[in-house]
Scaffold this motif. Sequence first.
Motif, PDB file in Angstrom:
ATOM      1  N   PRO A 149      55.602   4.530  13.414  1.00  0.00           N
ATOM      2  CA  PRO A 149      56.201   3.868  14.418  1.00  0.00           C
ATOM      3  C   PRO A 149      56.359   4.835  15.955  1.00  0.00           C
ATOM      4  O   PRO A 149      56.173   4.159  17.008  1.00  0.00           O
ATOM      5  CB  PRO A 149      57.841   4.306  14.253  1.00  0.00           C
ATOM      6  CG  PRO A 149      57.707   4.381  12.435  1.00  0.00           C
ATOM      7  CD  PRO A 149      56.494   4.825  12.336  1.00  0.00           C
ATOM      8  N   ILE A 150      55.930   5.926  15.990  1.00  0.00           N
ATOM      9  CA  ILE A 150      55.482   6.743  17.002  1.00  0.00           C
ATOM     10  C   ILE A 150      54.296   6.372  17.783  1.00  0.00           C
ATOM     11  O   ILE A 150      54.174   6.119  19.072  1.00  0.00           O
ATOM     12  CB  ILE A 150      55.718   8.412  16.684  1.00  0.00           C
ATOM     13  CG1 ILE A 150      56.997   8.739  16.320  1.00  0.00           C
ATOM     14  CG2 ILE A 150      55.443   9.032  18.239  1.00  0.00           C
ATOM     15  CD1 ILE A 150      57.019  10.275  15.835  1.00  0.00           C
TER      16      ILE A 150
ATOM     17  N   ILE B 122      52.808   3.411  17.207  1.00  0.00           N
ATOM     18  CA  ILE B 122      52.787   2.019  17.896  1.00  0.00           C
ATOM     19  C   ILE B 122      53.554   2.139  19.071  1.00  0.00           C
ATOM     20  O   ILE B 122      53.178   1.528  20.119  1.00  0.00           O
ATOM     21  CB  ILE B 122      53.703   1.029  16.686  1.00  0.00           C
ATOM     22  CG1 ILE B 122      52.801   0.814  15.604  1.00  0.00           C
ATOM     23  CG2 ILE B 122      54.214  -0.081  17.348  1.00  0.00           C
ATOM     24  CD1 ILE B 122      53.219   0.286  14.151  1.00  0.00           C
ATOM     25  N   ASP B 123      54.663   3.201  19.086  1.00  0.00           N
ATOM     26  CA  ASP B 123      55.379   3.308  20.527  1.00  0.00           C
ATOM     27  C   ASP B 123      54.475   3.634  21.584  1.00  0.00           C
ATOM     28  O   ASP B 123      54.575   3.143  22.675  1.00  0.00           O
ATOM     29  CB  ASP B 123      56.720   3.974  20.319  1.00  0.00           C
ATOM     30  CG  ASP B 123      57.441   3.815  21.367  1.00  0.00           C
ATOM     31  OD1 ASP B 123      57.742   2.981  21.793  1.00  0.00           O
ATOM     32  OD2 ASP B 123      57.859   4.982  21.961  1.00  0.00           O
ATOM     33  N   LEU B 124      53.564   4.570  21.032  1.00  0.00           N
ATOM     34  CA  LEU B 124      52.488   5.176  22.225  1.00  0.00           C
ATOM     35  C   LEU B 124      51.671   3.837  22.593  1.00  0.00           C
ATOM     36  O   LEU B 124      51.234   3.982  23.751  1.00  0.00           O
ATOM     37  CB  LEU B 124      51.782   6.337  21.218  1.00  0.00           C
ATOM     38  CG  LEU B 124      52.135   7.671  21.618  1.00  0.00           C
ATOM     39  CD1 LEU B 124      51.368   8.636  20.769  1.00  0.00           C
ATOM     40  CD2 LEU B 124      51.981   8.004  23.204  1.00  0.00           C
ATOM     41  N   ARG B 125      51.320   3.218  21.627  1.00  0.00           N
ATOM     42  CA  ARG B 125      50.167   2.149  21.980  1.00  0.00           C
ATOM     43  C   ARG B 125      50.996   1.304  22.862  1.00  0.00           C
ATOM     44  O   ARG B 125      50.011   0.705  23.730  1.00  0.00           O
ATOM     45  CB  ARG B 125      49.896   1.485  20.550  1.00  0.00           C
ATOM     46  CG  ARG B 125      48.727   2.139  19.850  1.00  0.00           C
ATOM     47  CD  ARG B 125      47.816   1.378  19.228  1.00  0.00           C
ATOM     48  NE  ARG B 125      46.693   1.868  18.913  1.00  0.00           N
ATOM     49  CZ  ARG B 125      46.245   2.001  17.521  1.00  0.00           C
ATOM     50  NH1 ARG B 125      46.338   1.253  16.799  1.00  0.00           N
ATOM     51  NH2 ARG B 125      45.207   3.016  17.561  1.00  0.00           N
ATOM     52  N   LYS B 126      52.175   0.731  22.777  1.00  0.00           N
ATOM     53  CA  LYS B 126      52.810   0.064  23.615  1.00  0.00           C
ATOM     54  C   LYS B 126      52.858   0.497  25.177  1.00  0.00           C
ATOM     55  O   LYS B 126      52.785  -0.068  25.934  1.00  0.00           O
ATOM     56  CB  LYS B 126      54.259  -0.175  23.357  1.00  0.00           C
ATOM     57  CG  LYS B 126      54.318  -1.379  21.984  1.00  0.00           C
ATOM     58  CD  LYS B 126      55.592  -1.442  21.407  1.00  0.00           C
ATOM     59  CE  LYS B 126      55.525  -2.367  20.187  1.00  0.00           C
ATOM     60  NZ  LYS B 126      56.795  -2.303  19.404  1.00  0.00           N
ATOM     61  N   LYS B 127      53.285   1.884  25.168  1.00  0.00           N
ATOM     62  CA  LYS B 127      53.176   2.502  26.327  1.00  0.00           C
ATOM     63  C   LYS B 127      52.081   2.792  27.041  1.00  0.00           C
ATOM     64  O   LYS B 127      51.827   2.452  28.567  1.00  0.00           O
ATOM     65  CB  LYS B 127      53.896   3.873  26.357  1.00  0.00           C
ATOM     66  CG  LYS B 127      55.377   3.822  26.033  1.00  0.00           C
ATOM     67  CD  LYS B 127      55.970   5.323  25.828  1.00  0.00           C
ATOM     68  CE  LYS B 127      57.547   5.187  25.556  1.00  0.00           C
ATOM     69  NZ  LYS B 127      58.115   6.253  24.931  1.00  0.00           N
TER      70      LYS B 127
ATOM     71  N   GLU C  83      52.263  -0.910   9.423  1.00  0.00           N
ATOM     72  CA  GLU C  83      53.626  -1.343   9.618  1.00  0.00           C
ATOM     73  C   GLU C  83      54.283  -2.465   9.141  1.00  0.00           C
ATOM     74  O   GLU C  83      55.262  -2.819   8.746  1.00  0.00           O
ATOM     75  CB  GLU C  83      53.974  -0.988  11.100  1.00  0.00           C
ATOM     76  CG  GLU C  83      55.568  -0.654  11.329  1.00  0.00           C
ATOM     77  CD  GLU C  83      55.972  -1.035  12.853  1.00  0.00           C
ATOM     78  OE1 GLU C  83      57.030  -0.386  13.235  1.00  0.00           O
ATOM     79  OE2 GLU C  83      55.101  -1.727  13.464  1.00  0.00           O
TER      80      GLU C  83
ATOM     81  N   GLN D 259      59.495  -1.363   8.322  1.00  0.00           N
ATOM     82  CA  GLN D 259      60.128   0.042   8.347  1.00  0.00           C
ATOM     83  C   GLN D 259      61.095   0.458   7.373  1.00  0.00           C
ATOM     84  O   GLN D 259      61.063   1.692   7.118  1.00  0.00           O
ATOM     85  CB  GLN D 259      61.405  -0.352   9.558  1.00  0.00           C
ATOM     86  CG  GLN D 259      61.997   0.757  10.046  1.00  0.00           C
ATOM     87  CD  GLN D 259      61.041   1.931  10.823  1.00  0.00           C
ATOM     88  OE1 GLN D 259      60.058   1.245  11.460  1.00  0.00           O
ATOM     89  NE2 GLN D 259      61.180   2.871  10.651  1.00  0.00           N
TER      90      GLN D 259
END
Length: 193
Positions: free
Chosen positions: A26-27, A29-34, A157, A162
């Motif tokens: 999840p972290i 994926i969040d990094l990829r989005k940012k 994912e 989740q």
Amino acid sequence: MQLNFKEIFTAFMVLFAVIDIVGNIPIVIDLRKKVGHIQSEKASIISGVILILFLFLGQSILKLIGIDVNSFAIAGSFIIFFIALEMILGITLYKQDDINPMSATIFPLAFPLIAGPGSLTTLLSLRAEFAIQNIIVAVVLNVIVIYIVLKTSARIERFIGQNGINIIRKIFGVILLAIAVKLFTHNIKLIFV
């Protein structure tokens, strides 16, 4: 130089659980989005180099400070214990700083997410128990797994979901807890011998 597959497997599992790359999806994926794009190869190689360098230089650094490996392993067992509690209870004891989009591949992905305090401490704790060549093989195998997970994080994912990631985190949390207790008891005996 004899390779011991039991040691390699144990060291691999310990590092895999501490690094918790699946739990960190999840972290990632969040990094990829940012950030947009994360260089999986670069992040894997840099984290592998940090881990192997620390495996060789960590003991010298400790000697310089005047700490023996067994004491460090006991301290490491506490860190592993708290990481395990985070994984099992779903709480955050260690707060990470804000993400800098410019260098997300190196910081926080390669360090401290993959090659962080937990994995570095674990390496020296493992060194107190296992042969160095077995630990190196375990590190290399982990770097390969990290690369594969980073490359396929979005697909993993979607596939696991989740809830699946949460279950995996809790299972590895319990394994880590047992490893922390074993490290503590093994090294505390060596200090008082």
